[in-house]
Design a protein around this motif. Structure first.
Motif, short mmCIF file in Angstrom:
data_model
loop_
_atom_site.label_atom_id
_atom_site.label_comp_id
_atom_site.label_asym_id
_atom_site.label_seq_id
_atom_site.Cartn_x
_atom_site.Cartn_y
_atom_site.Cartn_z
N MET A 44 -3.63 42.42 -4.62
CA MET A 44 -2.54 43.39 -4.42
C MET A 44 -2.98 44.79 -4.80
O MET A 44 -2.65 45.76 -4.12
CB MET A 44 -1.31 42.97 -5.23
N ILE A 48 -3.02 46.67 -0.93
CA ILE A 48 -1.82 47.46 -0.63
C ILE A 48 -2.18 48.93 -0.44
O ILE A 48 -1.81 49.54 0.57
CB ILE A 48 -0.72 47.24 -1.67
N CYS A 105 -0.63 41.82 1.98
CA CYS A 105 -0.74 43.08 1.25
C CYS A 105 -1.09 44.24 2.17
O CYS A 105 -0.59 45.36 1.99
CB CYS A 105 -1.78 42.96 0.13
#
Length: 129
Positions: A44, A48, A105
């Motif tokens: 993550m 992201i 993500c």
């Protein structure tokens, strides 16, 4: 208007005993579960922002910033990159759910890039320019 209407503020009520119990329950998980959670958190942290950067960079260099087609192309790039990562990481990660996390993500990063960061940049450019 002095702005002193809401002096109470936000009060968070946390049951410390319950929180400590849940934390101990978390620590008592099997080592492979804790390792998978660490890997998920690392994915993550990496993917992201990468999805947001991909969406903004591709829009800036190849399309108009407000382009709907550009947004779809960047989504396709993020999905393609996630699928490639899913297929390549088969050698390193045996859990298929954990291998799916980068794809999710990247798509979340795309959403953040398109709907949050892009809007902030456009507001800033309209105010300054």
């Amino acid at each position: 208007m002095s702005g002193k209407k809401n002096r109470d503020g936000f009060k968070l009520n946390i049951n410390k005993e319950e929180a400590e119990k849940e934390y101990q329950e978390y620590l008592n998980q099997p080592p492979e579960v804790l390792e998978n959670l660490r890997k998920c958190r690392l994915y993550m942290v990496v993917f992201i922002p990468l999805g947001a950067i991909i969406s903004l960079c591709v829009l800036k260099f190849f399309f108009d910033f407000k382009s709907f087609a550009g947004s779809l192309v960047t989504l396709g790039i993020c999905i393609f990159a996630g699928i490639i990562n899913f297929l390549v990481s088969k050698k390193f990660v045996s859990n298929w759910k954990l291998r799916l996390v980068p794809l999710i993500c990247l798509c979340v990063g795309w959403l953040i890039g398109i709907f949050c960061i892009q809007k902030i940049i456009l507001i800033f450019l309209n105010v300054v320019g």
